[in-house]
Enzyme design. Structure first.
Site, PDB file in Angstrom:
ATOM      1  N   ASP A 278      59.671  14.628  57.366  1.00  0.00           N
ATOM      2  CA  ASP A 278      58.713  14.060  58.313  1.00  0.00           C
ATOM      3  C   ASP A 278      59.118  12.631  58.671  1.00  0.00           C
ATOM      4  O   ASP A 278      59.264  11.780  57.796  1.00  0.00           O
ATOM      5  CB  ASP A 278      57.315  14.063  57.669  1.00  0.00           C
ATOM      6  CG  ASP A 278      56.199  13.775  58.646  1.00  0.00           C
ATOM      7  OD1 ASP A 278      56.441  13.052  59.632  1.00  0.00           O
ATOM      8  OD2 ASP A 278      55.083  14.258  58.404  1.00  0.00           O
TER       9      ASP A 278
ATOM     10  N   HIS B  36      57.584  16.290  61.173  1.00  0.00           N
ATOM     11  CA  HIS B  36      56.159  15.978  61.310  1.00  0.00           C
ATOM     12  C   HIS B  36      55.369  17.156  61.889  1.00  0.00           C
ATOM     13  O   HIS B  36      54.309  17.506  61.374  1.00  0.00           O
ATOM     14  CB  HIS B  36      55.977  14.731  62.175  1.00  0.00           C
ATOM     15  CG  HIS B  36      54.570  14.218  62.176  1.00  0.00           C
ATOM     16  ND1 HIS B  36      53.894  13.911  61.007  1.00  0.00           N
ATOM     17  CD2 HIS B  36      53.700  13.964  63.197  1.00  0.00           C
ATOM     18  CE1 HIS B  36      52.671  13.487  61.308  1.00  0.00           C
ATOM     19  NE2 HIS B  36      52.540  13.518  62.626  1.00  0.00           N
TER      20      HIS B  36
ATOM     21  N   SER C   4      47.969  15.617  61.001  1.00  0.00           N
ATOM     22  CA  SER C   4      48.265  14.191  61.157  1.00  0.00           C
ATOM     23  C   SER C   4      46.970  13.372  61.182  1.00  0.00           C
ATOM     24  O   SER C   4      46.209  13.411  60.223  1.00  0.00           O
ATOM     25  CB  SER C   4      49.118  13.984  62.413  1.00  0.00           C
ATOM     26  OG  SER C   4      49.711  12.711  62.413  1.00  0.00           O
ATOM     27  N   MET C   5      46.673  12.652  62.267  1.00  0.00           N
ATOM     28  CA  MET C   5      45.405  11.929  62.333  1.00  0.00           C
ATOM     29  C   MET C   5      44.228  12.888  62.204  1.00  0.00           C
ATOM     30  O   MET C   5      43.180  12.540  61.648  1.00  0.00           O
ATOM     31  CB  MET C   5      45.297  11.147  63.641  1.00  0.00           C
ATOM     32  CG  MET C   5      43.997  10.350  63.771  1.00  0.00           C
ATOM     33  SD  MET C   5      43.850   9.412  65.319  1.00  0.00           S
ATOM     34  CE  MET C   5      43.371  10.726  66.462  1.00  0.00           C
TER      35      MET C   5
ATOM     36  N   PHE D 275      47.226  12.078  66.549  1.00  0.00           N
ATOM     37  CA  PHE D 275      47.233  10.925  67.453  1.00  0.00           C
ATOM     38  C   PHE D 275      48.334  11.083  68.496  1.00  0.00           C
ATOM     39  O   PHE D 275      49.485  11.367  68.154  1.00  0.00           O
ATOM     40  CB  PHE D 275      47.448   9.650  66.640  1.00  0.00           C
ATOM     41  CG  PHE D 275      47.487   8.384  67.452  1.00  0.00           C
ATOM     42  CD1 PHE D 275      46.395   7.988  68.207  1.00  0.00           C
ATOM     43  CD2 PHE D 275      48.616   7.582  67.455  1.00  0.00           C
ATOM     44  CE1 PHE D 275      46.425   6.820  68.956  1.00  0.00           C
ATOM     45  CE2 PHE D 275      48.659   6.414  68.192  1.00  0.00           C
ATOM     46  CZ  PHE D 275      47.562   6.027  68.950  1.00  0.00           C
TER      47      PHE D 275
END
Length: 238
Positions: A178, A208, A79-80, A11
């Site tokens: 993260d 992250h 991630s997303m 994202f």
């Protein structure tokens, strides 16, 4: 058997988020690799009026096109993108999954606070604009409409009930530092996902953007070994 990789970024991000791992795979395999830019993402953010469905649909279209060109597809989701990867694995015959900092849970306040403290230290000595973390947060905060963030959170909620239906082999990578996804998320996914063959690797220093971690070469190697296991067995048996 021709293998393809579908990479899905996070994202407010872009293909650059997984580029180091993609480059590693290009050097060590002859696999077909596709990393689409999700609507509104990339170098310039244009997220207004976009929905979770628009991001899922773009990834799905890329998957269907790749499936026409190869015999089996591995999805690498960051991630997303990790959540979208699980959504696709529940709907299509996927060979294996790699989930990088998958955002099943998000915003880890303690680490985020530490990152902001680091930014503050840079500001005191007049190096704030040079701080890459500051630039990352500053740009994303300015360029991310609240409705888009709500769509990201809705996407996570849409997919979560189906984790148990996913049965493909999955390799999970999570950084312990993260600032966006709490590192306990990896264990949560491991416990919830229905796959019998699954592994977790933790990066002690990883933040992250795990593909840029100091120890990334270590998990690159083990991830590739995980992805090539059956391929090597097929070669041996033939």
């Amino acid at each position: 058997m021709k293998t393809g990789i579908l990479g899905i970024h996070g994202f407010t991000g872009g293909p650059y988020e997984i580029q180091p791992f993609v480059d590693y795979l290009k050097v060590h395999t002859n696999w077909e690799i596709v990393v689409p830019t999700l609507p509104g993402h990339g170098e310039t953010l244009e997220l207004k009026n976009l929905t979770a469905e628009s991001w899922m649909m773009t990834a799905e279209q890329s998957l269907r096109q790749l499936q026409k060109e190869v015999d089996r597809v591995i999805i690498v989701g960051f991630s997303m993108g990790g959540i979208i990867a699980m959504y696709l694995a529940n709907r299509y015959p996927i060979y294996k999954l790699v989930l990088l900092s998958a955002a099943a849970k998000y915003i880890y306040p303690a680490q985020l606070l530490q990152d902001i403290k680091d930014i503050a230290k840079e500001a005191v000595v007049g190096r704030l604009e040079e701080n890459s973390l500051y630039k990352q947060y500053s740009y994303k905060v300015k360029g991310t409409p609240i409705p888009a963030t709500l769509e990201f959170m809705r996407l996570v909620r849409i997919v979560q009930p189906y984790y148990g239906q996913i049965t493909v082999p999955v390799y999970i990578v999570q950084g312990k530092k993260d600032g966006i996804v709490p590192y306990a998320t990896a264990q949560f996914i491991y416990d919830e996902i229905g796959s019998l063959k699954k592994e977790i690797v933790y990066s002690e220093s990883g933040k992250h953007h795990i593909c840029y971690s100091e120890d990334c070469e270590d998990w690159y190697n083990s991830a590739l070994k995980f992805l090539k296991e059956e391929e090597e067995e097929e070669t041996t048996s033939n």
